[in-house]
Scaffold this active site. Structure first.
Site, PDB file in Angstrom:
ATOM      1  N   LYS A 138       0.307  34.729  -5.341  1.00 60.64           N
ATOM      2  CA  LYS A 138      -0.449  34.926  -6.726  1.00 60.64           C
ATOM      3  C   LYS A 138       0.564  34.855  -7.936  1.00 60.64           C
ATOM      4  O   LYS A 138       0.845  36.239  -8.036  1.00 60.64           O
ATOM      5  CB  LYS A 138      -1.263  36.290  -6.503  1.00 60.64           C
TER       6      LYS A 138
ATOM      7  N   ASP B 175       6.898  29.573 -19.322  1.00 57.25           N
ATOM      8  CA  ASP B 175       8.226  29.228 -20.138  1.00 57.25           C
ATOM      9  C   ASP B 175       9.267  29.985 -19.568  1.00 57.25           C
ATOM     10  O   ASP B 175       9.259  29.914 -18.357  1.00 57.25           O
ATOM     11  CB  ASP B 175       7.981  29.767 -21.553  1.00 57.25           C
TER      12      ASP B 175
ATOM     13  N   LYS C 291      -1.239  46.043  -2.466  1.00 56.20           N
ATOM     14  CA  LYS C 291      -0.212  46.165  -1.291  1.00 56.20           C
ATOM     15  C   LYS C 291       1.094  46.785  -2.047  1.00 56.20           C
ATOM     16  O   LYS C 291       1.700  46.248  -2.662  1.00 56.20           O
ATOM     17  CB  LYS C 291       0.186  44.614  -0.852  1.00 56.20           C
TER      18      LYS C 291
ATOM     19  N   ASP D  76      11.284  56.903  -0.645  1.00 57.59           N
ATOM     20  CA  ASP D  76      12.104  57.877  -1.055  1.00 57.59           C
ATOM     21  C   ASP D  76      12.060  57.999  -2.685  1.00 57.59           C
ATOM     22  O   ASP D  76      12.848  58.237  -3.305  1.00 57.59           O
ATOM     23  CB  ASP D  76      13.455  58.015  -0.334  1.00 57.59           C
TER      24      ASP D  76
ATOM     25  N   HIS E 296      -0.860  31.547  -0.331  1.00 60.66           N
ATOM     26  CA  HIS E 296      -1.663  32.953  -0.543  1.00 60.66           C
ATOM     27  C   HIS E 296      -0.782  33.555  -2.040  1.00 60.66           C
ATOM     28  O   HIS E 296      -1.192  34.738  -2.348  1.00 60.66           O
ATOM     29  CB  HIS E 296      -1.266  33.705   0.748  1.00 60.66           C
TER      30      HIS E 296
ATOM     31  N   HIS F  67      -7.605  46.048  -3.271  1.00 60.05           N
ATOM     32  CA  HIS F  67      -6.746  44.670  -2.564  1.00 60.05           C
ATOM     33  C   HIS F  67      -5.356  44.798  -2.818  1.00 60.05           C
ATOM     34  O   HIS F  67      -4.297  44.019  -2.628  1.00 60.05           O
ATOM     35  CB  HIS F  67      -7.370  43.719  -3.380  1.00 60.05           C
TER      36      HIS F  67
END
Length: 488
Positions: free
Chosen positions: A408, A413, A226, A231, A406, A224
């Site tokens: 996450k 604090d 991404k 470079d 979407h 899952h």
């Protein structure tokens, strides 16, 4: 005895065998075993096929791959140990991070997560912003491009990115791409072959049985993550995949709100390590850390002082028993004194996570949770609503974002914010391969606090009256699907 009766007896026997395997071989959690017991008892035939698709553990072949992957991680850290930051020395020389010392030290004990202090971080709140900047960086690539995506669509945005990758591969840039087999189920394999023909390298994460896409027995244990590394100097990670709906171009789930980051600094090394960890696994390679350093993938220019944001990358997956990301989240919540802000499309916490959150609220911490108003998966949404009602019973503030959120993120604090791919559910905490970056910088955390509070303006605050007005069928569905929350 009829053929149907014989088949039912065989199915029942196989179901019992599967339950025994869960108990004595896979050693699944009791609540997970109970959920499968209910499914197999009420729906013996359907439950059998559901378990084949969703319940089976890692295969022997996959476990061997995971062991090789773990050996690579050990090799990587051993070779680069002379370049790792001395954590205690870092604490002495960077008093500005004293306030986060307990959390940094805890996360460092998880997953060999190094701590760096000289990073620059750019924040993206939607797909269009992220893709625009990503294209610019890809076009400037001179040596290497490494990408890892759960979803890479054969649509407008996917074709644009693929064209750049193919052009770069033809020009001599080393291009590698990992895509998830199930996440890219709707993407034709000829789409990825374009990159191979252009000179790039492509790997499919946990491909289907005998290459037949419609026969994929590994719906669980998906990659899952991404990640993009360009470079060895620029990194991207967060919630945004490469597909048109993540750009907010699909009316049903728009406006689409997400969170993604672009990083420069030593934290890029950690993203690069995660990528090559997965690459070595799926390609069954024997490359070592020394080879990668000599080929320029871990460039010393990453040690330049790009900024003043502290960062730690943490991963989790089914190959290890510890739930590192969830553990880090629980630690963050337990340290909260003022506020906890959560954004997630799916809120299906386990007992420990939920209990820690409720205890924080009872200790006087301002807890706010934001989920989508428009669900993308009805069954998961019913379970989410059942937990949301539990939060409201404890006077925790809950907001429905007017669209699909979407993002996450977990903000605590002025301490830290976690931004990554991990949802607040069992699938992300236990079953998928995930990645999260913890960022330490009071100004950056405050920026994300302002973002959350601005999102509230486009949200609806939910009260218990919302649930009281729900039809009986909705309440019944919440109760039924809640039984299967350990499987979601």
């Amino acid at each position: 005895m009829s053929a149907n009766s014989i088949m039912l007896i065989v199915i029942f026997a196989l179901n019992i065998l599967m339950l025994l395997t869960m108990i004595f071989v896979e050693r699944k959690q009791p609540q997970t075993i109970f959920s499968w017991f209910v499914v197999m008892t009420l729906l013996p035939v359907f439950g059998f096929f559901l378990y084949i698709l969703f319940g089976g553990g890692l295969s022997i072949r996959t476990r061997l791959l995971m062991r090789r992957k773990k050996r690579y991680t050990t090799d990587y850290y051993k070779y680069l140990s002379w370049q790792k930051i001395d954590f205690e020395k870092e604490k002495e020389n960077n008093e500005r991070f004293d306030y986060a010392y307990d959390l940094i030290k805890f996360v460092k004990s998880c997953d060999e997560s190094t701590f760096s202090t000289d990073n620059k971080v750019d924040l993206f709140l939607n797909g269009e912003e992220k893709i625009k900047k990503l294209k610019e960086d890809l076009l400037k690539a001179k040596e290497s491009i490494n990408l890892e995506y759960y979803i890479f669509g054969d649509d407008i945005v996917g074709k644009e990115i693929m064209q750049i990758l193919c052009d770069k591969a033809r020009s001599g840039v080393k291009v590698r791409l990992i895509y998830d087999s199930v996440g890219c189920l709707g993407t034709p394999r000829r789409f990825f072959r374009k990159l191979k023909k252009a000179g790039g390298e492509v790997a499919e994460f946990f491909p289907p049985f005998m290459g037949i896409r419609l026969i994929n027995f590994k719906v669980n244990y998906r990659n899952h993550r991404k990640i993009v590394i360009i470079d060895g100097k620029i990194g991207y990670t967060g919630g945004i995949n490469i597909r048109d709906d993540h750009m907010g171009r699909k009316k049903r789930l728009s406006p689409w709100r997400d969170t993604h980051i672009r990083v420069e600094g030593r934290v890029v090394w950690d993203l690069q390590n995660v990528f090559f960890n997965d690459w070595r696994c799926v390609k069954r390679l024997k490359m070592n850390a020394k080879e990668l350093v000599e080929n320029g993938y871990f460039t010393e220019s990453a040690f330049k002082d790009f900024g003043d944001i502290g960062a730690q990358v943490i991963t989790s997956g089914p190959e290890i028993p510890q739930k590192y990301i969830e553990d880090a989240y629980i630690k963050m919540i337990s340290l909260a004194k003022k506020r906890i802000y959560i954004q997630t499309p799916y809120f299906i916490p386990d007992e420990i996570f939920l209990k820690t959150l409720l205890l924080a609220k009872r200790s006087g911490v301002d807890v706010k949770v934001m989920i989508p108003l428009k669900p993308d998966k009805k069954s998961v949404y019913y379970v989410t609503l059942s937990f949301i009602k539990q939060l409201l019973d404890e006077d925790i503030e809950v907001y429905f974002y007017n669209g699909f959120i979407h993002s996450k993120t977990l903000l605590v604090d002025d301490l830290a914010i976690a931004i990554g791919t991990c949802n607040m559910d069992n699938r992300s905490f236990n079953l998928n391969f995930e990645i999260t970056t913890l960022l330490y910088n009071k100004e950056f955390v405050n920026l994300n606090k302002e973002v959350f509070e601005n999102d509230i303006k486009n949200s609806k605050k939910i009260t218990l009256k919302y649930f009281n007005r729900k039809f009986f069928t909705s309440k019944m569905m919440q109760a039924i699907f809640r039984l299967f929350s350990p499987l979601m």
